[in-house]
Write a protein that holds these residues in place. Structure first.
Motif, mmCIF file in Angstrom:
data_model
loop_
_atom_site.group_PDB
_atom_site.id
_atom_site.type_symbol
_atom_site.label_atom_id
_atom_site.label_comp_id
_atom_site.label_asym_id
_atom_site.label_seq_id
_atom_site.Cartn_x
_atom_site.Cartn_y
_atom_site.Cartn_z
ATOM 1 N N VAL A 228 33.896 27.318 23.111
ATOM 2 C CA VAL A 228 34.493 28.430 22.376
ATOM 3 C C VAL A 228 34.655 29.607 23.325
ATOM 4 C CG1 VAL A 228 34.241 29.995 20.429
ATOM 5 C CG2 VAL A 228 33.441 27.630 20.233
ATOM 6 N N GLY A 229 35.888 30.092 23.473
ATOM 7 C CA GLY A 229 36.178 31.219 24.344
ATOM 8 C C GLY A 229 36.714 32.408 23.573
ATOM 9 N N ASP A 230 37.064 33.464 24.282
ATOM 10 C CA ASP A 230 37.558 34.685 23.643
ATOM 11 C C ASP A 230 38.921 34.480 22.981
ATOM 12 O OD1 ASP A 230 35.297 36.010 24.516
ATOM 13 O OD2 ASP A 230 36.242 36.719 26.364
ATOM 14 N N ALA A 231 39.744 33.621 23.580
ATOM 15 C CA ALA A 231 41.105 33.440 23.075
ATOM 16 C C ALA A 231 41.270 32.186 22.228
ATOM 17 C CB ALA A 231 42.084 33.394 24.249
ATOM 18 N N GLY A 232 40.192 31.451 21.997
ATOM 19 C CA GLY A 232 40.294 30.219 21.238
ATOM 20 C C GLY A 232 39.253 29.226 21.697
ATOM 21 N N SER A 233 39.458 27.967 21.349
ATOM 22 C CA SER A 233 38.499 26.916 21.691
ATOM 23 C C SER A 233 39.191 25.791 22.441
ATOM 24 C CB SER A 233 37.832 26.371 20.425
ATOM 25 O OG SER A 233 37.129 27.388 19.750
ATOM 26 N N ARG A 234 38.403 25.078 23.218
ATOM 27 C CA ARG A 234 38.911 23.949 24.003
ATOM 28 C C ARG A 234 38.041 22.736 23.726
ATOM 29 N NH1 ARG A 234 39.734 26.031 29.396
ATOM 30 N NH2 ARG A 234 41.708 26.640 28.417
ATOM 31 N N MET A 235 38.682 21.616 23.412
ATOM 32 C CA MET A 235 37.965 20.363 23.215
ATOM 33 C C MET A 235 38.211 19.447 24.400
ATOM 34 S SD MET A 235 38.181 17.446 20.180
ATOM 35 C CE MET A 235 37.413 18.491 18.944
ATOM 36 N N ILE A 236 37.125 18.862 24.909
ATOM 37 C CA ILE A 236 37.196 17.831 25.934
ATOM 38 C C ILE A 236 36.728 16.536 25.290
ATOM 39 C CG2 ILE A 236 36.458 17.098 28.217
ATOM 40 C CD1 ILE A 236 38.011 19.692 28.261
#
Length: 348
Positions: A228-236
């Protein structure tokens, strides 16, 4: 081979069953790292096989204040310098055959903040093959800082896919969210994977809603992580590695998807893109694929993925000879794992 606008710039082995560095401290092999910054330092929760050939949950830490790329991970040990198992079950418990794939999460349950480690518990003596069975349980951190095991599973499989395993749990948007693998069991020698990733939610992290399909058997995702980041989320997401050197076998590697909204069902994510192709140009220690990813974002253009690679098929007798020459005997095993840090930078 890298894609999705990212380049692999560094790989660092942290723990290796076959070569250096070894995990030590009474552990034979380490897998499925889960990385979090807790109490002023980076912590890694792992599943690991100990010298009694039991798979349990353990914790390694970096020195306080160390950067995520420091790589000086040290296991939490007892007075005998043995790694301390977290929430080890009693002999007749449902998950006494094995515990692995930990995922730490801090959230709210019944109007109180709790810290938990969800994990895959082995229901059967068989670790792999069609007779193997798994369910999902959790540990909860007590007021005294100890990890206390919840006595029963919180999620089982169903009639068509009797195993639930490889959980990734996140507290976001006021609810517990879980992605997990629905399958028959762990793939055995000569078998091909039949993996369906599912998604479910909960108000308290114990009672879960009817799951929905997140990824198809054609996509074949084995497990995942969300950063979870400031601009959204990333799934690996990763496919299950080729543990037994089966040929042919589905293509292996890592995939990436982003979202600017709340991380949730498949519709909330952009399409997956391939991040890393381990079928081409992979080093031998992850030539059989990568699984168990954990992702740490380092600004907008760098991310560190901690994951476990499966060694390419080797001759055990040749490996024994080579290790004896180096005075580092190895444990006989059907496969060999290496847990590492993979650093990616955004391509410009």
């Amino acid at each position: 081979m890298e894609s999705a606008g990212w380049s692999l710039v560094e790989t660092r082995r942290l723990f290796d069953m076959l070569d250096s560095p070894r995990p030590g401290h009474g552990l034979l092999g380490v897998s499925d790292p889960d990385i979090h910054h807790l109490d002023g330092r980076w912590c890694m929760f792992v599943g690991a096989m100990n010298s009694r050939f039991r798979v349990r949950l353990y914790e390694a830490r970096l020195p306080e204040g160390a950067d995520i790329t420091d790589d000086r991970w040290r296991f939490v040990t007892d007075s005998r310098d043995r790694a301390v198992a977290l929430g080890a079950p009693e002999r007749d418990a449902w998950d006494s055959p094995g515990m692995h794939s930990p995922t730490y999460v801090r959230g709210t349950a019944n109007d109180r903040t709790v810290e938990r480690i969800y994990y895959a518990g082995q229901l059967s003596r068989a670790m792999s093959g069609k007779r193997s069975r798994y369910a999902i349980g959790y540990l909860e951190r007590s007021a005294g800082g100890q990890w206390v095991r919840h006595p029963e599973p919180v999620l089982y499989g169903d009639d068509t896919r009797p195993s639930a395993m490889e959980p990734y749990v996140l507290w976001a948007g006021g609810q517990w969210r879980m992605w997990y693998l629905a399958c028959v069991g762990e793939v055995g020698r000569g078998e091909l994977p039949d993996y369906e990733m599912r998604y479910t939610t909960s108000k308290d992290g114990q009672t879960w809603a009817t799951p929905e399909r997140f990824a198809t058997t054609v996509e074949g995702f084995f497990n995942n992580t969300v950063a979870v980041g400031d601009a959204g989320s990333r799934m690996i997401a990763a496919r299950g590695t080729n543990l037994h050197g089966t040929d042919p076998f589905p293509s292996q590697g890592l995939w990436l998807a982003d979202t600017t909204g709340a991380p949730g069902d498949r519709a909330s994510w952009q399409p997956f893109e391939r991040l890393l192709d381990t079928d081409t140009a992979a080093e031998p220690w992850y030539g059989g694929g990568i699984c168990g990813p954990a992702c740490v974002l380092d600004g907008e253009d760098t991310m560190h993925i901690f994951a476990t690679g499966t060694h390419s098929p080797i001759s055990w007798y040749r490996a024994i000879y080579q290790q004896l020459r180096r005075r580092h005997p190895i444990v006989p095993a059907p496969f060999y794992l290496a847990t590492a840090r993979f650093t990616f930078r955004r391509s410009r």
